[in-house]
Design an enzyme around this catalytic site. Structure first.
Site, PDB file in Angstrom:
ATOM      1  N   ASP A   1      -4.922  -8.491  -3.144  1.00 41.31           N
ATOM      2  CA  ASP A   1      -5.199  -8.256  -1.732  1.00 41.31           C
ATOM      3  C   ASP A   1      -6.428  -9.003  -1.226  1.00 41.31           C
ATOM      4  OD1 ASP A   1      -5.306  -7.239   0.828  1.00 41.31           O
ATOM      5  OD2 ASP A   1      -5.055  -5.163   0.257  1.00 41.31           O
TER       6      ASP A   1
ATOM      7  N   HIS B   1       0.833  -1.204   0.000  1.00 37.46           N
ATOM      8  CA  HIS B   1       0.000   0.000   0.000  1.00 37.46           C
ATOM      9  C   HIS B   1       0.874   1.262   0.000  1.00 37.46           C
ATOM     10  CE1 HIS B   1      -3.349  -2.672   0.460  1.00 37.46           C
ATOM     11  NE2 HIS B   1      -3.004  -3.024   1.675  1.00 37.46           N
TER      12      HIS B   1
END
Length: 464
Positions: A328, A277
């Site tokens: 993810d 991220h």
């Protein structure tokens, strides 16, 4: 010359240097590319690709079990829903899942990945114990379930067991919802030793994932990294970092520093690290993190789904940063979709077009694909960096007869695949280590694995 099962002729192939015509690909019995020769005539019984050949895309961030509740959190539960309210629902789901269900879900997910253009996956695996938080008789049971799933699907795997110890900065005690995740540093290092031969036996790679700065103490991080170095000093290290502004604020309150700045000052961050991220960095953090050689792990569809914010892609590239993509939480499982979301997020943020093009490649899809493959390979710690001698023969074949691709040249076919098709419908075949795992857009175990996934999800939902 290798036999026909170990070679493929491509009228167009995307090499690390760019597009090439009339390329012969050959690989050895281990699945490593031994020859990549452009400008050659196809001869004899050499199979011909149905369209342009692309390097296989590494998926650098996955929580496999979360695929089973994708789409089930899209309702207003609080006055202002966020990542944190989503996490509460995820914990409820994680509390009830069995090893058999994990394996069924992961097998289907990995087949979905292959059918969507991913050829390898980095599994960020933090579900360790039984529903009461106790170790299984075999402490590696859930990790081994993931290894079996990857082997059955035929996808490349980097397994990243997660070190999770606290519920917040400053060593806050774990919550009840985290009981299946918690490990001491010593038990994590024992797990890595247990898993190492199992990974080696199927060609998987093993690394470590300190979950986040809020979930691992400074001492735990230091000792875990030292223990990992004793096992394998080149093993990849992945960490969630700066995903949410609330995380940044909490880190500032705890340490006086932002998360990425703290990590760079207190850990040996280098090219073996993947900063997953890293959405909320200031200008100095962008500069320093890029200079470290670490990969930014961008999970665009998940970050959009959770309302995380938009990564400053231009700042990262200007600093020379490396990056790759992951799916993810698997709200979307599609390699091209992640690239499209990256480009469109930047367009919305900057109010510009064709942001992803670079000095070497004017075509956005070409530039993004090559960079994501390189960054994903680095994050995986495996030789999967594209169509080059010595790299694994992982590649994707587009279907030149698809209506969105017909009558176009190869760069435009890739662009239409990413921006103008359904982003999986134009895939014809997917190879991993020289073996065709997807042919005619379908994995051989598609139907069986899908049925097992649906059964596992039905069982889980029945527990509500």
């Amino acid at each position: 010359m290798p036999d026909a099962a170990h070679r493929l002729f491509a009228a167009d192939a995307l090499l690390p240097t760019g597009w090439a015509r009339d390329v012969l690909l050959e690989w050895d019995d281990t699945g490593k590319l031994s020859t990549v020769t452009p400008g050659i005539d196809a001869k004899g019984d050499t199979p011909r690709a149905a369209g342009p050949v692309l390097p296989g895309m590494p998926n650098l961030h996955s929580h496999a079990f979360q695929r089973a509740f994708a789409g089930l959190t899209e309702f207003r539960g609080e006055a202002q829903d966020s990542f944190w309210s989503w996490r509460t629902l995820m914990y409820r789901f994680a509390a009830r899942i069995s090893p058999e269900q994990v394996e069924a879900i992961a097998t289907w997910l990995y087949i979905e990945m292959l059918e969507a253009g991913y050829t390898s996956v980095c599994e960020f695996h933090y579900l360790h114990h039984d529903a009461d938080g106790r170790p299984y008789a075999d402490d590696a049971e859930l990790s081994l379930a993931l290894l079996r799933a990857a082997k059955r699907a035929g996808i490349g795997l980097t397994l990243l067991p997660v070190l999770y110890q606290t519920s917040g900065f400053g060593g806050l005690a774990p919550s009840e919802g985290q009981r299946r995740f918690i490990r001491s540093t010593e038990s994590m290092l024992r797990l890595l030793e247990r898993l190492r031969p199992a990974c080696e036996a199927q060609g998987a790679h093993l690394g470590l994932a300190p979950h986040s700065l809020r979930a691992v103490s400074p001492e735990g991080l230091r000792d875990a990294l030292a223990g990992l170095d004793a096992i394998d000093p080149c093993a990849p290290v992945h960490i969630h970092i700066a995903e949410q502004t609330a995380e940044v604020d909490a880190c500032l309150a705890w340490s006086g520093q932002r998360p990425v700045a703290w990590l760079l000052d207190h850990a040996p961050v280098d090219a073996r690290w993947c900063l997953v991220h890293a959405t909320h960095m200031d200008a100095d953090e962008y500069r320093r993190a890029a200079a470290s050689g670490a990969v930014a792990g961008l999970c665009l569809t998940t970050e959009a789904n959770l309302g995380d914010g938009i990564f400053d892609f231009s700042a990262w590239r200007e600093a020379g940063g490396r990056w790759g993509v992951g799916s993810d939480s698997h709200a979307c499982v599609n390699a091209a979709e992640e690239l499209m979301m990256l480009e469109y997020g930047q367009r919305l943020s900057l109010r510009q077009r064709n942001v992803g093009a670079d000095a070497a490649h004017r075509e956005v899809a070409t530039a993004l694909t090559l960079s994501a493959v390189q960054g994903g390979a680095q994050a995986a710690g495996r030789a999967i960096g594209g169509l080059a001698v010595g790299q694994q023969a992982d590649f994707v074949v587009l279907d030149a007869s698809h209506v969105a691709l017909q009558a176009l040249d190869a760069p435009d076919m890739l662009s239409s695949h990413v921006f103008a098709s359904h982003r999986s419908s134009a895939l014809d075949a997917v190879y991993v280590a020289g073996q065709a795992r997807v042919t005619g857009a379908r994995h051989a175990s598609h139907r069986e694995a899908a049925s097992a996934f649906v059964a596992a999800r039905r069982q889980l939902l029945a527990k509500d």
